[in-house]
Design a protein around this motif. Structure first.
Motif, PDB file in Angstrom:
ATOM      1  N   LEU A 191       0.844  -1.187   0.000  1.00  0.00           N
ATOM      2  CA  LEU A 191       0.000   0.000   0.000  1.00  0.00           C
ATOM      3  C   LEU A 191       0.880   1.238   0.000  1.00  0.00           C
ATOM      4  CD1 LEU A 191      -2.592  -1.039   2.717  1.00  0.00           C
ATOM      5  CD2 LEU A 191      -2.978  -0.943   0.259  1.00  0.00           C
ATOM      6  N   ARG A 192       0.441   2.257  -0.695  1.00  0.00           N
ATOM      7  CA  ARG A 192       1.157   3.537  -0.748  1.00  0.00           C
ATOM      8  C   ARG A 192       0.152   4.638  -0.441  1.00  0.00           C
ATOM      9  NH1 ARG A 192       6.293   5.911  -1.302  1.00  0.00           N
ATOM     10  NH2 ARG A 192       5.906   7.992  -2.054  1.00  0.00           N
ATOM     11  N   TYR A 193       0.488   5.519   0.492  1.00  0.00           N
ATOM     12  CA  TYR A 193      -0.418   6.618   0.814  1.00  0.00           C
ATOM     13  C   TYR A 193      -0.424   7.630  -0.322  1.00  0.00           C
ATOM     14  CZ  TYR A 193      -2.583  10.590   3.012  1.00  0.00           C
ATOM     15  OH  TYR A 193      -3.422  11.638   3.287  1.00  0.00           O
ATOM     16  N   ALA A 194      -1.615   8.014  -0.748  1.00  0.00           N
ATOM     17  CA  ALA A 194      -1.771   9.013  -1.806  1.00  0.00           C
ATOM     18  C   ALA A 194      -2.527  10.205  -1.238  1.00  0.00           C
ATOM     19  CB  ALA A 194      -2.520   8.422  -2.994  1.00  0.00           C
ATOM     20  N   ALA A 195      -1.859  11.323  -1.125  1.00  0.00           N
ATOM     21  CA  ALA A 195      -2.485  12.530  -0.584  1.00  0.00           C
ATOM     22  C   ALA A 195      -3.590  13.042  -1.500  1.00  0.00           C
ATOM     23  CB  ALA A 195      -1.440  13.612  -0.376  1.00  0.00           C
ATOM     24  N   THR A 196      -3.516  12.714  -2.786  1.00  0.00           N
ATOM     25  CA  THR A 196      -4.532  13.130  -3.746  1.00  0.00           C
ATOM     26  C   THR A 196      -5.918  12.652  -3.333  1.00  0.00           C
ATOM     27  OG1 THR A 196      -2.883  12.967  -5.495  1.00  0.00           O
ATOM     28  CG2 THR A 196      -5.172  13.069  -6.179  1.00  0.00           C
ATOM     29  N   VAL A 197      -6.008  11.417  -2.845  1.00  0.00           N
ATOM     30  CA  VAL A 197      -7.295  10.852  -2.434  1.00  0.00           C
ATOM     31  C   VAL A 197      -7.388  10.673  -0.921  1.00  0.00           C
ATOM     32  CG1 VAL A 197      -7.803   9.720  -4.619  1.00  0.00           C
ATOM     33  CG2 VAL A 197      -6.444   8.523  -2.910  1.00  0.00           C
ATOM     34  N   ARG A 222      -5.931   8.563   1.154  1.00  0.00           N
ATOM     35  CA  ARG A 222      -6.031   7.167   1.587  1.00  0.00           C
ATOM     36  C   ARG A 222      -4.914   6.357   0.962  1.00  0.00           C
ATOM     37  NH1 ARG A 222     -11.517   4.875  -0.840  1.00  0.00           N
ATOM     38  NH2 ARG A 222     -10.977   3.316   0.676  1.00  0.00           N
ATOM     39  N   HIS A 223      -4.780   5.120   1.384  1.00  0.00           N
ATOM     40  CA  HIS A 223      -3.765   4.226   0.824  1.00  0.00           C
ATOM     41  C   HIS A 223      -4.290   3.604  -0.467  1.00  0.00           C
ATOM     42  CE1 HIS A 223      -2.174   4.537   4.917  1.00  0.00           C
ATOM     43  NE2 HIS A 223      -1.012   4.272   4.345  1.00  0.00           N
ATOM     44  N   VAL A 224      -3.407   3.470  -1.430  1.00  0.00           N
ATOM     45  CA  VAL A 224      -3.729   2.856  -2.716  1.00  0.00           C
ATOM     46  C   VAL A 224      -2.858   1.617  -2.858  1.00  0.00           C
ATOM     47  CG1 VAL A 224      -3.736   3.189  -5.216  1.00  0.00           C
ATOM     48  CG2 VAL A 224      -4.314   5.089  -3.715  1.00  0.00           C
ATOM     49  N   GLY A 225      -3.471   0.487  -3.208  1.00  0.00           N
ATOM     50  CA  GLY A 225      -2.738  -0.770  -3.336  1.00  0.00           C
ATOM     51  C   GLY A 225      -1.968  -0.871  -4.638  1.00  0.00           C
ATOM     52  N   PHE A 226      -0.898  -1.662  -4.615  1.00  0.00           N
ATOM     53  CA  PHE A 226      -0.124  -1.936  -5.821  1.00  0.00           C
ATOM     54  C   PHE A 226       0.393  -3.366  -5.744  1.00  0.00           C
ATOM     55  CE2 PHE A 226       2.737  -0.066  -2.717  1.00  0.00           C
ATOM     56  CZ  PHE A 226       3.814  -0.923  -2.718  1.00  0.00           C
ATOM     57  N   GLU A 227       0.709  -3.935  -6.915  1.00  0.00           N
ATOM     58  CA  GLU A 227       1.191  -5.317  -6.976  1.00  0.00           C
ATOM     59  C   GLU A 227       2.601  -5.434  -7.536  1.00  0.00           C
ATOM     60  OE1 GLU A 227      -1.946  -8.574  -7.592  1.00  0.00           O
ATOM     61  OE2 GLU A 227      -2.456  -6.971  -8.998  1.00  0.00           O
ATOM     62  N   SER A 228       3.173  -4.353  -7.992  1.00  0.00           N
ATOM     63  CA  SER A 228       4.524  -4.392  -8.551  1.00  0.00           C
ATOM     64  C   SER A 228       5.195  -3.046  -8.324  1.00  0.00           C
ATOM     65  CB  SER A 228       4.470  -4.697 -10.050  1.00  0.00           C
ATOM     66  OG  SER A 228       3.876  -3.608 -10.738  1.00  0.00           O
ATOM     67  N   TRP A 229       6.496  -3.015  -8.570  1.00  0.00           N
ATOM     68  CA  TRP A 229       7.213  -1.747  -8.447  1.00  0.00           C
ATOM     69  C   TRP A 229       6.740  -0.763  -9.507  1.00  0.00           C
ATOM     70  CZ3 TRP A 229       9.126  -0.390  -4.173  1.00  0.00           C
ATOM     71  CH2 TRP A 229       9.740  -1.302  -3.330  1.00  0.00           C
ATOM     72  N   LEU A 230       6.338  -1.266 -10.676  1.00  0.00           N
ATOM     73  CA  LEU A 230       5.828  -0.390 -11.727  1.00  0.00           C
ATOM     74  C   LEU A 230       4.559   0.317 -11.257  1.00  0.00           C
ATOM     75  CD1 LEU A 230       5.987   0.631 -14.653  1.00  0.00           C
ATOM     76  CD2 LEU A 230       4.583  -1.328 -15.286  1.00  0.00           C
ATOM     77  N   GLU A 231       3.627  -0.437 -10.666  1.00  0.00           N
ATOM     78  CA  GLU A 231       2.403   0.169 -10.133  1.00  0.00           C
ATOM     79  C   GLU A 231       2.724   1.116  -8.982  1.00  0.00           C
ATOM     80  OE1 GLU A 231      -0.451  -2.804  -9.110  1.00  0.00           O
ATOM     81  OE2 GLU A 231      -0.598  -3.551 -11.145  1.00  0.00           O
ATOM     82  N   HIS A 232       3.667   0.747  -8.134  1.00  0.00           N
ATOM     83  CA  HIS A 232       4.089   1.612  -7.029  1.00  0.00           C
ATOM     84  C   HIS A 232       4.584   2.951  -7.563  1.00  0.00           C
ATOM     85  CE1 HIS A 232       7.288   3.277  -4.438  1.00  0.00           C
ATOM     86  NE2 HIS A 232       6.442   2.984  -3.459  1.00  0.00           N
ATOM     87  N   ASP A 233       5.451   2.900  -8.579  1.00  0.00           N
ATOM     88  CA  ASP A 233       5.996   4.122  -9.153  1.00  0.00           C
ATOM     89  C   ASP A 233       4.909   4.956  -9.834  1.00  0.00           C
ATOM     90  OD1 ASP A 233       8.433   3.304  -8.204  1.00  0.00           O
ATOM     91  OD2 ASP A 233       9.200   2.648 -10.166  1.00  0.00           O
ATOM     92  N   ALA A 234       3.937   4.302 -10.466  1.00  0.00           N
ATOM     93  CA  ALA A 234       2.833   5.025 -11.107  1.00  0.00           C
ATOM     94  C   ALA A 234       1.981   5.749 -10.064  1.00  0.00           C
ATOM     95  CB  ALA A 234       1.978   4.064 -11.921  1.00  0.00           C
ATOM     96  N   VAL A 235       1.671   5.070  -8.964  1.00  0.00           N
ATOM     97  CA  VAL A 235       0.899   5.709  -7.884  1.00  0.00           C
ATOM     98  C   VAL A 235       1.667   6.900  -7.326  1.00  0.00           C
ATOM     99  CG1 VAL A 235      -0.017   5.398  -5.554  1.00  0.00           C
ATOM    100  CG2 VAL A 235      -0.389   3.643  -7.275  1.00  0.00           C
ATOM    101  N   MET A 236       2.973   6.736  -7.125  1.00  0.00           N
ATOM    102  CA  MET A 236       3.791   7.813  -6.586  1.00  0.00           C
ATOM    103  C   MET A 236       3.828   8.998  -7.562  1.00  0.00           C
ATOM    104  SD  MET A 236       7.563   7.510  -4.889  1.00  0.00           S
ATOM    105  CE  MET A 236       8.381   7.046  -6.378  1.00  0.00           C
ATOM    106  N   ALA A 237       3.957   8.737  -8.849  1.00  0.00           N
ATOM    107  CA  ALA A 237       3.991   9.815  -9.846  1.00  0.00           C
ATOM    108  C   ALA A 237       2.644  10.528  -9.940  1.00  0.00           C
ATOM    109  CB  ALA A 237       4.392   9.248 -11.210  1.00  0.00           C
ATOM    110  N   LEU A 238       1.550   9.762  -9.915  1.00  0.00           N
ATOM    111  CA  LEU A 238       0.220  10.376  -9.977  1.00  0.00           C
ATOM    112  C   LEU A 238      -0.037  11.279  -8.779  1.00  0.00           C
ATOM    113  CD1 LEU A 238      -1.924   7.374 -11.228  1.00  0.00           C
ATOM    114  CD2 LEU A 238      -1.401   9.469 -12.488  1.00  0.00           C
ATOM    115  N   ASN A 239       0.530  10.933  -7.651  1.00  0.00           N
ATOM    116  CA  ASN A 239       0.332  11.710  -6.435  1.00  0.00           C
ATOM    117  C   ASN A 239       0.923  13.118  -6.551  1.00  0.00           C
ATOM    118  OD1 ASN A 239      -0.732  11.861  -3.825  1.00  0.00           O
ATOM    119  ND2 ASN A 239       1.261  11.463  -2.934  1.00  0.00           N
ATOM    120  N   TYR A 240       1.928  13.291  -7.397  1.00  0.00           N
ATOM    121  CA  TYR A 240       2.578  14.590  -7.553  1.00  0.00           C
ATOM    122  C   TYR A 240       2.064  15.406  -8.738  1.00  0.00           C
ATOM    123  CZ  TYR A 240       5.825  13.254  -3.938  1.00  0.00           C
ATOM    124  OH  TYR A 240       6.368  12.886  -2.729  1.00  0.00           O
TER     125      TYR A 240
END
Length: 65
Positions: A24-30, A32-50
């Protein structure tokens, strides 16, 4: 209801010897925590947050048939 507020349609399994990295990665945009299954998804969530234009993101919000 906004798609980013619905629960994920399936869980993210984790077990010893697993090749991917779920979590799970915390996303200030929403706010709440957003789930991910790979480093690629983790990086996408992190990029979307900014990104200033992004108003929501979710992990596995629906099934595609």
């Amino acid at each position: 209801m906004a798609f980013e507020r619905v629960p994920a349609v399936r869980t993210f399994p984790s077990y010893r010897g697993q090749r991917n990295c779920p979590g799970l990665r915390y996303a200030a945009t929403v706010d709440r925590h957003v789930g991910f299954e790979s480093w690629l998804e983790h990086d996408a969530v992190m990029a979307l947050n900014y990104e200033a234009d992004v108003v929501g993101c979710a992990s596995q919000p629906f099934w595609l048939f």
